[in-house]
Design a protein around this motif. Structure first.
Motif, mmCIF file in Angstrom:
data_model
loop_
_atom_site.group_PDB
_atom_site.id
_atom_site.type_symbol
_atom_site.label_atom_id
_atom_site.label_comp_id
_atom_site.label_asym_id
_atom_site.label_seq_id
_atom_site.Cartn_x
_atom_site.Cartn_y
_atom_site.Cartn_z
ATOM 1 N N PRO A 117 -5.611 -19.082 41.815
ATOM 2 C CA PRO A 117 -5.063 -17.720 41.916
ATOM 3 C C PRO A 117 -4.720 -17.101 40.565
ATOM 4 C CG PRO A 117 -4.066 -19.161 43.559
ATOM 5 C CD PRO A 117 -4.861 -20.040 42.646
ATOM 6 N N ALA A 118 -4.377 -17.939 39.579
ATOM 7 C CA ALA A 118 -4.002 -17.419 38.265
ATOM 8 C C ALA A 118 -5.168 -16.760 37.544
ATOM 9 C CB ALA A 118 -3.424 -18.542 37.397
ATOM 10 N N ASN A 119 -6.379 -16.987 38.016
ATOM 11 C CA ASN A 119 -7.557 -16.350 37.420
ATOM 12 C C ASN A 119 -8.072 -15.173 38.235
ATOM 13 O OD1 ASN A 119 -7.866 -17.951 35.088
ATOM 14 N ND2 ASN A 119 -8.807 -19.596 36.285
ATOM 15 N N LEU A 120 -7.325 -14.789 39.271
ATOM 16 C CA LEU A 120 -7.730 -13.686 40.151
ATOM 17 C C LEU A 120 -6.622 -12.647 40.151
ATOM 18 C CD1 LEU A 120 -8.968 -15.944 43.091
ATOM 19 C CD2 LEU A 120 -10.402 -14.864 41.335
ATOM 20 N N LEU A 121 -6.772 -11.618 39.341
ATOM 21 C CA LEU A 121 -5.668 -10.715 39.030
ATOM 22 C C LEU A 121 -5.951 -9.282 39.469
ATOM 23 C CD1 LEU A 121 -5.173 -12.151 35.454
ATOM 24 C CD2 LEU A 121 -3.889 -12.779 37.507
ATOM 25 N N ILE A 122 -5.148 -8.799 40.407
ATOM 26 C CA ILE A 122 -5.256 -7.401 40.826
ATOM 27 C C ILE A 122 -4.918 -6.514 39.628
ATOM 28 C CG2 ILE A 122 -4.460 -5.659 42.467
ATOM 29 C CD1 ILE A 122 -3.440 -7.989 44.216
ATOM 30 N N SER A 123 -5.760 -5.532 39.362
ATOM 31 C CA SER A 123 -5.580 -4.681 38.187
ATOM 32 C C SER A 123 -5.634 -3.211 38.567
ATOM 33 C CB SER A 123 -6.670 -4.982 37.147
ATOM 34 O OG SER A 123 -6.665 -6.354 36.788
ATOM 35 N N VAL A 124 -4.772 -2.434 37.947
ATOM 36 C CA VAL A 124 -4.733 -0.988 38.164
ATOM 37 C C VAL A 124 -5.391 -0.311 36.973
ATOM 38 C CG1 VAL A 124 -3.224 1.020 38.314
ATOM 39 C CG2 VAL A 124 -2.682 -1.043 39.618
ATOM 40 N N GLY A 142 -6.306 7.190 40.015
ATOM 41 C CA GLY A 142 -6.000 5.776 39.969
ATOM 42 C C GLY A 142 -6.974 4.973 40.821
ATOM 43 N N HIS A 143 -7.102 3.706 40.496
ATOM 44 C CA HIS A 143 -8.040 2.834 41.204
ATOM 45 C C HIS A 143 -7.571 1.397 40.998
ATOM 46 C CE1 HIS A 143 -11.722 1.542 43.036
ATOM 47 N NE2 HIS A 143 -12.260 1.067 41.931
ATOM 48 N N ALA A 144 -8.015 0.488 41.857
ATOM 49 C CA ALA A 144 -7.673 -0.925 41.719
ATOM 50 C C ALA A 144 -8.944 -1.754 41.760
ATOM 51 C CB ALA A 144 -6.723 -1.359 42.830
ATOM 52 N N VAL A 145 -9.003 -2.781 40.920
ATOM 53 C CA VAL A 145 -10.127 -3.704 40.870
ATOM 54 C C VAL A 145 -9.574 -5.119 40.760
ATOM 55 C CG1 VAL A 145 -11.667 -2.024 39.778
ATOM 56 C CG2 VAL A 145 -10.308 -3.568 38.347
#
Length: 211
Positions: free
Chosen positions: A133-140, A148-151
């Motif tokens: 999980p530490a390598n899978l980061l929700i980003s704004v 705005g968008h999220a990836v």
């Protein structure tokens, strides 16, 4: 986020991505561009994610330190499969249309969701598939039009890769058209850090040094 033609574009991207090789580390030769720099301290958590964490505290816990994922052929294919699956089976619809509210982070419902819902679903699928999980980061991020968008930013030994419901191909973060604002902390899934998006400064400095 509201463009329902994403289903068609996702199918096209699925065909285009088959057999595509994983990105090489720092394609332009500048290692400092491969990974997004973040602030030392935490920043404000998006309201939607804060409410998500209040309902699902088990998904917003401290995370053990992890080296970037070593991106072999199997893991690269897994990233492609997960990205393509959700991009082609979920239709992008705003929270206002779905829930009557401006911001509501949750998993896609009945084949519909907005950008954060795509990210949450992809992150959960990859964790279930064995990713740290530490390598899978929700980003704004901010789109070129200012919205705005999220990836999902994925930390790998090839750099920070981006899974995006508006783009079928997985790219290095530097190859996307967005301004990066903040993302989940690698140390805690319920905390966020600012992204210090200094790409323009690096490019300018490199160009100046070459003259």
């Amino acid at each position: 986020m509201k463009n329902k033609s994403i289903l068609i574009s996702g199918l096209v991207a699925l065909i285009a991505s088959i057999g595509t090789a994983a990105p090489t580390l720092a394609q332009d030769g500048r290692l400092e561009l491969a990974y997004a720099e973040v602030s030392a301290g935490t920043t404000s958590i998006p309201v939607g994610h804060m409410e998500f964490c209040q309902k699902r505290p088990y998904e917003c816990q401290p995370m053990a330190a992890a080296a970037p994922a070593a991106l072999n052929d199997n893991l690269w294919r897994q990233l492609q499969d997960v990205n393509n699956h959700y991009n082609t089976t979920i239709t992008a619809v705003s929270d206002d249309e779905l829930y009557g509210t401006e911001e509501f982070w949750t998993y896609p419902t009945s084949g519909y969701g907005d950008c954060e819902d795509f990210v949450l679903a992809k992150r959960a699928a990859l964790i279930e598939g064995g990713w740290n999980p530490a390598n899978l980061l929700i980003s704004v991020v901010k789109q070129p039009n200012g919205e705005g968008h999220a990836v999902l930013m994925v930390r790998t030994d090839r750099g920070d890769l981006v899974l995006d419901n508006q783009e079928g191909l997985i790219k290095l973060w530097t190859d996307t058209p967005y301004a990066y604002i903040k993302r989940q902390s690698q140390a805690h899934a319920g905390q966020w850090v600012d992204i210090l998006d200094g790409r323009d400064e690096i490019v300018t400095a490199t160009a100046t040094a070459g003259h």
